[in-house]
Design a protein around this motif. Structure first.
Motif, PDB file in Angstrom:
ATOM      1  N   PRO A 201     -30.163  11.825   7.168  1.00  0.00           N
ATOM      2  CA  PRO A 201     -29.972  11.156   8.462  1.00  0.00           C
ATOM      3  C   PRO A 201     -30.590   9.763   8.580  1.00  0.00           C
ATOM      4  CG  PRO A 201     -30.604  13.453   8.765  1.00  0.00           C
ATOM      5  CD  PRO A 201     -30.778  13.147   7.306  1.00  0.00           C
ATOM      6  N   LEU A 202     -31.652   9.483   7.836  1.00  0.00           N
ATOM      7  CA  LEU A 202     -32.311   8.184   7.969  1.00  0.00           C
ATOM      8  C   LEU A 202     -31.949   7.213   6.836  1.00  0.00           C
ATOM      9  CD1 LEU A 202     -35.888   9.261   9.143  1.00  0.00           C
ATOM     10  CD2 LEU A 202     -33.917   8.569  10.514  1.00  0.00           C
ATOM     11  N   PHE A 203     -31.063   7.621   5.961  1.00  0.00           N
ATOM     12  CA  PHE A 203     -30.741   6.789   4.795  1.00  0.00           C
ATOM     13  C   PHE A 203     -30.202   5.419   5.207  1.00  0.00           C
ATOM     14  CE2 PHE A 203     -27.598   5.246   1.725  1.00  0.00           C
ATOM     15  CZ  PHE A 203     -28.401   5.093   0.613  1.00  0.00           C
ATOM     16  N   PRO A 218     -36.011   5.502  14.228  1.00  0.00           N
ATOM     17  CA  PRO A 218     -34.796   5.380  15.037  1.00  0.00           C
ATOM     18  C   PRO A 218     -35.053   5.737  16.501  1.00  0.00           C
ATOM     19  CG  PRO A 218     -34.741   7.404  13.785  1.00  0.00           C
ATOM     20  CD  PRO A 218     -35.966   6.654  13.313  1.00  0.00           C
ATOM     21  N   SER A 219     -34.335   5.080  17.394  1.00  0.00           N
ATOM     22  CA  SER A 219     -34.461   5.367  18.824  1.00  0.00           C
ATOM     23  C   SER A 219     -33.628   6.605  19.166  1.00  0.00           C
ATOM     24  CB  SER A 219     -33.973   4.177  19.650  1.00  0.00           C
ATOM     25  OG  SER A 219     -32.570   3.980  19.429  1.00  0.00           O
ATOM     26  N   MET A 225     -25.975   8.452  19.094  1.00  0.00           N
ATOM     27  CA  MET A 225     -24.755   7.853  18.548  1.00  0.00           C
ATOM     28  C   MET A 225     -24.466   8.402  17.146  1.00  0.00           C
ATOM     29  SD  MET A 225     -23.638   6.098  20.976  1.00  0.00           S
ATOM     30  CE  MET A 225     -22.267   5.345  20.093  1.00  0.00           C
ATOM     31  N   GLN A 226     -25.511   8.709  16.419  1.00  0.00           N
ATOM     32  CA  GLN A 226     -25.336   9.282  15.084  1.00  0.00           C
ATOM     33  C   GLN A 226     -24.667  10.651  15.175  1.00  0.00           C
ATOM     34  OE1 GLN A 226     -28.891  10.557  12.890  1.00  0.00           O
ATOM     35  NE2 GLN A 226     -28.125   9.403  11.122  1.00  0.00           N
ATOM     36  N   VAL A 231     -18.688  13.556  14.640  1.00  0.00           N
ATOM     37  CA  VAL A 231     -17.411  14.098  15.121  1.00  0.00           C
ATOM     38  C   VAL A 231     -16.317  13.029  15.075  1.00  0.00           C
ATOM     39  CG1 VAL A 231     -16.206  15.115  17.093  1.00  0.00           C
ATOM     40  CG2 VAL A 231     -18.585  15.743  16.620  1.00  0.00           C
ATOM     41  N   VAL A 232     -16.645  11.832  15.579  1.00  0.00           N
ATOM     42  CA  VAL A 232     -15.646  10.769  15.729  1.00  0.00           C
ATOM     43  C   VAL A 232     -15.157  10.251  14.382  1.00  0.00           C
ATOM     44  CG1 VAL A 232     -15.208   8.444  16.615  1.00  0.00           C
ATOM     45  CG2 VAL A 232     -16.507  10.088  17.993  1.00  0.00           C
ATOM     46  N   VAL A 233     -16.078   9.965  13.470  1.00  0.00           N
ATOM     47  CA  VAL A 233     -15.695   9.359  12.184  1.00  0.00           C
ATOM     48  C   VAL A 233     -14.798  10.294  11.355  1.00  0.00           C
ATOM     49  CG1 VAL A 233     -16.554   8.412  10.005  1.00  0.00           C
ATOM     50  CG2 VAL A 233     -17.695   7.844  12.150  1.00  0.00           C
TER      51      VAL A 233
END
Length: 246
Positions: A201-203, A218-219, A225-226, A231-233
């Motif tokens: 996740p942080l890559f 990360p905020s 958004m991640q 789902v979206v991508v």
């Protein structure tokens, strides 16, 4: 109660680890079978190819009606070939393609004759040429029926099949596979990026900020958004895969 929960968990595990992957594999098998289907495009419509002896049949369906193009004969064996168009609106066109075998490695077309015996082309065309050349050595460029899609074509008695299209079907130059590799590669790239981002996740976050910020964090908005992108991508990737065969 506990036993029921264990059974429910086992059912979920079976679905996620066995049933779901099996469904995905079956769908991919059908997808790639469609992707690599051999055929040819005619007026932006994909026609599926089948071969019966010395005949090639290209079959498909436009928004108006069915399309069948039949090519009889082999370019390296016969003196002439027939190219027959069965188009929407009961429009039928039949042509005889006369071949020249003086150069056995590169047979060429010297005449195209319509079903009434009229010579509609006389000159030369070799496989791979961008245009036909008439008997006077003048290039022939056809701009008939150039449209963005099949929807803009009126199939009626005035419809003319471009000469180059007849030559290309005779020489199998229109043959291709159904799928568009460009869209498939875009989709696979999106799936790969999503998998990496989900697995690590942080890559991408650290890759972006590691030079400018020491130990970046990360905020909450970034993490939200991640999760949405997971789902979206992939959905965008699926749409691209569908677009690759349509």
């Amino acid at each position: 109660m506990i036993v029921e929960r264990i059974r429910e968990m086992n059912r979920k595990d079976i679905f996620i680890k066995i049933v779901l992957p099996a469904i995905v594999i079956v769908l991919l098998i059908f997808y790639f079978k469609a992707f690599f289907t051999e055929g040819a495009y005619f007026n932006d419509i994909f026609l599926v190819k089948s071969v019966v002896g010395a005949e090639r049949h290209y079959i498909g369906k436009s928004r108006q009606d069915g399309i069948l193009i039949t090519v009889k004969g082999l370019e390296d064996t016969h003196e002439n070939m027939e190219v027959i168009y069965r188009l929407p609106g009961n429009v039928n066109r039949q042509y005889t393609v006369m071949l020249n075998h003086e150069n056995k490695w590169y047979p060429s077309i010297e005449k195209i004759i319509d079903k009434d015996g009229n010579i509609i082309f006389e000159g030369e065309y070799r496989k791979g040429q961008h245009y036909l050349v008439d008997k006077y050595g003048k290039p022939l460029f056809s701009f008939d029926n150039i449209v963005l899609s099949d929807v803009g074509i009126a199939y009626d008695e005035s419809y003319k099949v471009p000469l180059k299209n007849i030559a290309e079907f005779a020489f199998s130059e229109k043959d291709t596979i159904r799928g568009e590799f460009r869209y498939l590669l875009y989709a696979l790239f999106l799936f790969l990026v999503t998998w990496i981002d989900y697995k690590y996740p942080l890559f991408f976050f650290k890759l972006k900020y590691w030079i400018d910020v020491e130990d970046p964090k990360p905020s909450e908005f970034y993490l939200m958004m991640q999760r949405i992108s997971y789902v979206v991508v992939p959905m965008i990737g699926i749409i691209l895969m569908i677009a690759a065969i349509y």
